[in-house]
Design a protein around this motif. Sequence first.
Motif, PDB file in Angstrom:
ATOM      1  N   ASN A  93      23.119  -4.459 -14.618  1.00 44.77           N
ATOM      2  CA  ASN A  93      21.839  -5.037 -15.033  1.00 44.77           C
ATOM      3  C   ASN A  93      21.749  -5.328 -16.523  1.00 44.77           C
ATOM      4  OD1 ASN A  93      21.793  -2.453 -15.994  1.00 44.77           O
ATOM      5  ND2 ASN A  93      19.891  -1.836 -14.990  1.00 44.77           N
ATOM      6  N   ALA A  94      22.872  -5.172 -17.246  1.00 45.92           N
ATOM      7  CA  ALA A  94      22.874  -5.398 -18.689  1.00 45.92           C
ATOM      8  C   ALA A  94      24.250  -5.884 -19.122  1.00 45.92           C
ATOM      9  CB  ALA A  94      22.511  -4.110 -19.442  1.00 45.92           C
ATOM     10  N   HIS A 118      19.980  -1.785  -9.640  1.00 47.73           N
ATOM     11  CA  HIS A 118      19.636  -0.782 -10.649  1.00 47.73           C
ATOM     12  C   HIS A 118      18.293  -1.110 -11.318  1.00 47.73           C
ATOM     13  CE1 HIS A 118      24.053  -0.382 -10.242  1.00 47.73           C
ATOM     14  NE2 HIS A 118      23.783   0.901 -10.368  1.00 47.73           N
ATOM     15  N   LEU A 119      17.712  -0.082 -11.912  1.00 44.65           N
ATOM     16  CA  LEU A 119      16.413  -0.234 -12.556  1.00 44.65           C
ATOM     17  C   LEU A 119      16.510  -1.051 -13.840  1.00 44.65           C
ATOM     18  CD1 LEU A 119      15.187   3.467 -12.205  1.00 44.65           C
ATOM     19  CD2 LEU A 119      14.371   1.516 -10.868  1.00 44.65           C
ATOM     20  N   ASP A 120      15.403  -1.692 -14.205  1.00 46.75           N
ATOM     21  CA  ASP A 120      15.208  -2.322 -15.511  1.00 46.75           C
ATOM     22  C   ASP A 120      16.283  -3.361 -15.863  1.00 46.75           C
ATOM     23  OD1 ASP A 120      12.990  -0.600 -15.877  1.00 46.75           O
ATOM     24  OD2 ASP A 120      14.347   0.979 -16.590  1.00 46.75           O
ATOM     25  N   PRO A 121      16.414  -4.423 -15.087  1.00 47.46           N
ATOM     26  CA  PRO A 121      17.423  -5.446 -15.405  1.00 47.46           C
ATOM     27  C   PRO A 121      17.071  -6.242 -16.649  1.00 47.46           C
ATOM     28  CG  PRO A 121      16.014  -6.188 -13.626  1.00 47.46           C
ATOM     29  CD  PRO A 121      15.644  -4.753 -13.883  1.00 47.46           C
ATOM     30  N   GLU A 122      18.095  -6.558 -17.447  1.00 45.91           N
ATOM     31  CA  GLU A 122      17.908  -7.471 -18.576  1.00 45.91           C
ATOM     32  C   GLU A 122      17.772  -8.895 -18.035  1.00 45.91           C
ATOM     33  OE1 GLU A 122      21.211  -7.022 -21.219  1.00 45.91           O
ATOM     34  OE2 GLU A 122      20.581  -5.040 -21.919  1.00 45.91           O
ATOM     35  N   SER A 130      17.080  -8.534  -8.006  1.00 48.04           N
ATOM     36  CA  SER A 130      17.067  -7.125  -8.401  1.00 48.04           C
ATOM     37  C   SER A 130      16.238  -6.358  -7.382  1.00 48.04           C
ATOM     38  CB  SER A 130      16.474  -6.969  -9.805  1.00 48.04           C
ATOM     39  OG  SER A 130      16.391  -5.599 -10.170  1.00 48.04           O
ATOM     40  N   THR A 132      15.743  -2.738  -6.277  1.00 50.14           N
ATOM     41  CA  THR A 132      16.049  -1.344  -6.613  1.00 50.14           C
ATOM     42  C   THR A 132      15.965  -0.414  -5.412  1.00 50.14           C
ATOM     43  OG1 THR A 132      13.754  -0.943  -7.272  1.00 50.14           O
ATOM     44  CG2 THR A 132      15.286  -1.669  -8.983  1.00 50.14           C
TER      45      THR A 132
END
Length: 334
Positions: A93-94, A118-122, A130, A132
């Motif tokens: 995600n980053a 995964h949490l909090d994708p860029e 996304s 989760t």
Amino acid sequence: MNVYKQIAAEICNASHIVITSHKSADGDSVGCSLGLLHFIEKLGKKVLICHPDPAPDFLYWLDTSPILLMNEEPEQVEAAFQQADLIFCLDYNAVGRVGDMQALLESATCKKVMIDHHLDPEAFPDIIVSETTASSTSELIVDLIEGSGYDALLDDKIGTPLYLGILTDTGTFRFPSMKPRTHEVLAKLLAAGVQHHLVHEYLNDNNTVSRLRLQGYAMSEKLEIMEEYQVAIIPLSKEELAKYNYKKGDTDSLANHALSIRGMRVAIVFTERDGIMKISFRSKGEENAVNVLAAEHFSGGGHANAAGGMSELSVNDTLDKIRKLIPEYFSEVV
């Protein structure tokens, strides 16, 4: 147009497709990459996989020959990125998660598609899937195949690596991420011809003598239990790894072994590799989330019950730091 039909349209319009995934390859990153590759090939498109580093030895029963490795074939990987008109970003995600491929990914001007759980994708890709709540990125690749209307193409060649990805990322179907949808996906893979018993056999009956001896040493000599918090910790130095001829992946199951001890709520394993401590966190229950600890103190993150991190401290100093942090994050057993 739903997002999966949009992604399928991008695949059909592309000429040179590159599939990427995160460094420190695991079953899901390898499985979703190979599953997507075989699906795209059945659509008649040219596609390459580019990973930062090799898969663990215990995954080599899969045909990993389509995977170009940045740490071994940098010129071929660079050429693939330069030619690409569509890049898939799977299971991360980053941009920082792709190691030495980061500069290539950031400089690529073509369309990018993220598929991840995964949490909090860029927000660096053009298209983001996304989810989760999904068990794995491999499960989302099945969703892509089905949601784009190409489910008739699903066969054992596509499905076997995807089954592996789901199997490994759910801790052999034991994690809370297993949802009714996951079982539906597994049924589709079995109906497509996946020989699930062979996947289990290849994955689990694939130990080397040195791997078993290392794990035996870790459990008998290095295991530390913080009884009052029901936390198990295993530290391994580079000298200890070398003594048992460590190969990548040899310690991957240690955290789950430690967590299997009766009464344990949390397991933490860290190994000294490449000049840093690489840390695996595993836990049981929503109240024992480990991803926050990993993110706030060890430059990591992940899922609530399965996370990773790193430490630049020594083995002993990392161990001391973990011991001191445990009371802050986990309640004492009364």
